[in-house]
Scaffold this motif. Sequence first.
Motif: not given
Length: 775
Positions: A692-718
């Motif tokens: 389903r397209r909804r499934t693929l759209s959510l997968s793309v959002l997850w692929q963006t959200a996970i690195p962004i969340a980790l990046g922002l946590v690291l950015a806050a620490a640094v």
Amino acid sequence: MTRQWLRDLRMGASFAFTGRGGWARAVLTGVGVGLGVALLLLTTAIPNALDARHERSEARVDITYSPVVPPKSDRTLVVANVDTSYHDEDVRGRELEAEGARAPLPPGVDRFPAPGEMVVSPALKRLLESDEGALLRERLPDRITGTIGDEGLVGPAELAFYRDGQDLAEHIDTSYVTRIDHFGGERQPSEPWDPVLILLIVVLFAVLLTPVGVFIAAAVRFGGERRDRRLAALRLVGSDSRMTRRVAAGEALAGSALGLVFGAVFFLLGRELAGSLEAFGISVFPDYLNPSPALAALVALAVPLAAVLVTLLALRGVVIEPLGVVRTAKPARRRLWWRLLLPLAGLAALYPMMGQGRDNGDFNEYLVVGGVVLLLVGVTALLPWLVERFVARLGAGAVSWQLAVRRLQLSSGTAARTVNGIAVAVAGAIALQMLFTGVESDYTEPTSVDLTRAQMQVRLTSDVAVPSAAERFRRTEGVRNVAAYSEGGLGDRPQDPEHTTQVTVADCAALREVAVLPSCRDGDAFAVTGAEYDTETPLLAKPGRTLYLDPSYDTLAPGREVPWTLPKGLKQAESRTDMTGSERGGFLLTPGALPEGGARALTGQVYLAVDFSVPDAAEKVRNTAAAVDPLAYPMTWSAVDRTDRYDSIRTGLLVGAACVLALIGASLLVSQLEQLRERRKLLSALVAFGTRRRTLSLSVLWQTAIPIALGLVLAAAVGMTLGAVLLRLAATPVAVDWASVLTMTGTGAGVVLVVTLLSLPPLWRLMRPEGLRTE
């Protein structure tokens, strides 16, 4: 050897524009690099823009506060400062009265305005002609007969006007009204800069430019997987590893060269656009933004060199073999130890300056820049390791979650590269904000004014009847209370007095605001006691003695002194803190005690309690002031007063941050589109198999959200670490400004969210089975 190298480089350059999707890949790379190059060129143009603004400002200087006033002649001009403000925007205003046929014209003006006329800047003309400027039009009712040329303005958005003035010479005081025979002041040597302010500027440039370099480095690696497959094919037909690296270098050079062309085009377009924009009160003419040739040449050389170095470094982690690329297998685990060397080296560079502050000489700019850049670049080294370790532990979930996790496990480096820039920008912003917040108290002083008793003050000239002016202000909407005073100096001789003090004339209600009176009625006069620093009043307060209002010290206004004999019924009053926060000394007079002609020797000060909940209350007060006295000078009080240089640097931070945020958004969008294009066949295959397209759209959002969340946590620490170190450099107590940390982190997340939403329509277009078609 040289010919072989040139052939290999040319082959790589041709690969950049040929093959399936070659031009699309090249354009995306060029746009990504070009955005960074445009911002670098803009940065190199900033010194010239500041110099141009300063030269325009210097060329029109009129009121220099010099006590030396040229004598009246046919070459002189009397100028009055009638600056105002409108909705928190400054409006530069001057009244002009030519005293001869050869009086100097202001820059940008071809003739003096006649009575009832004024010449305005184009921006002010547009404002006055719009509905938004209706209240300001009441304040500036003169007929517009021309516009000020560019040479008379510091920026296209500046609000400025010149109008005719009458009888200005009698108000010459060298502070608001003066006589000149030319425009333009001598450039005065400036005070040396505070080392902490220099530290702010150096860190500001390092923090704002480092994300630009990170974006350029990421942009030259667009299409990296396809490039590696092409290089593997070259190995299959007989090339060695050195040749493949030279081919890769040629491809990187071609992409960066296209990026330089795009960057020049973007810069020229942005330069023209800058003429119609205003950011935080700053506007520039397009011709201000001329990059230094040396700095522009440095950018033109550094970008291709950086592109080649980034490409060669990336190839070190990929073993290109004739039958494929070892990237397609599960990648080897990344090592942490060398990634920690960058931030540790940054801390080592900054450590020798710990606790230096402003009292131990200037900071070493090279160590500061090097330390800050190493700490920020350390984010780009640590983030891929952090993403890899985190996603390796992720397990089962929804189909969209599993698709996203598996993709991240196979290509965590690509995901980290996408968010490296935003992480670096957020880390730098947090550190800068902590530094600004920490040192702000050193450049901010509380004012002494009592905002509970008054919020605005209006200075009137000597020929304005203060009681009638006060009545006009009382009738102004939004004004709750008015205290009006006529103020001046009092001396023991008409000229060059030996002992002086101040005199204040007002009604009894207003006098009680500045002193404790035993009793009061019109005709009373008081000598004030108990005022701090007032040692002259006891010497002068002798009933029957003649004193002189407005004694002369020079030839500015001879003959204005008015004699006043102290009455026998002189009363005593005890000083109290007035609205300005000072203790008023001297003599207090009710209007009935003022000698004949004394009013002309005094100037009016009106203190207003204003209800700012009334719409445009401050603007209505300014309109009343202009109607009462064209030379009136209204002021809005504030609780604190900040250093101009600190404010200028903070404005530079806001303007620079706005530009970097725009670059972040545009670069992330280009990067997202590039990744979607690379995965077009995969997405089409999944849709063809019934995903389903909804499934693929959510997968793309997850692929963006996970690195962004980790990046922002690291950015806050640094960012907090760097901010703490910078505060230690400035010898300021370390304190985490959590509001700023959350704001900067949220801003970074917001930019990513907007970019992700903008990338959804292209994603939906790619999710079609027809994408599998191959000719």
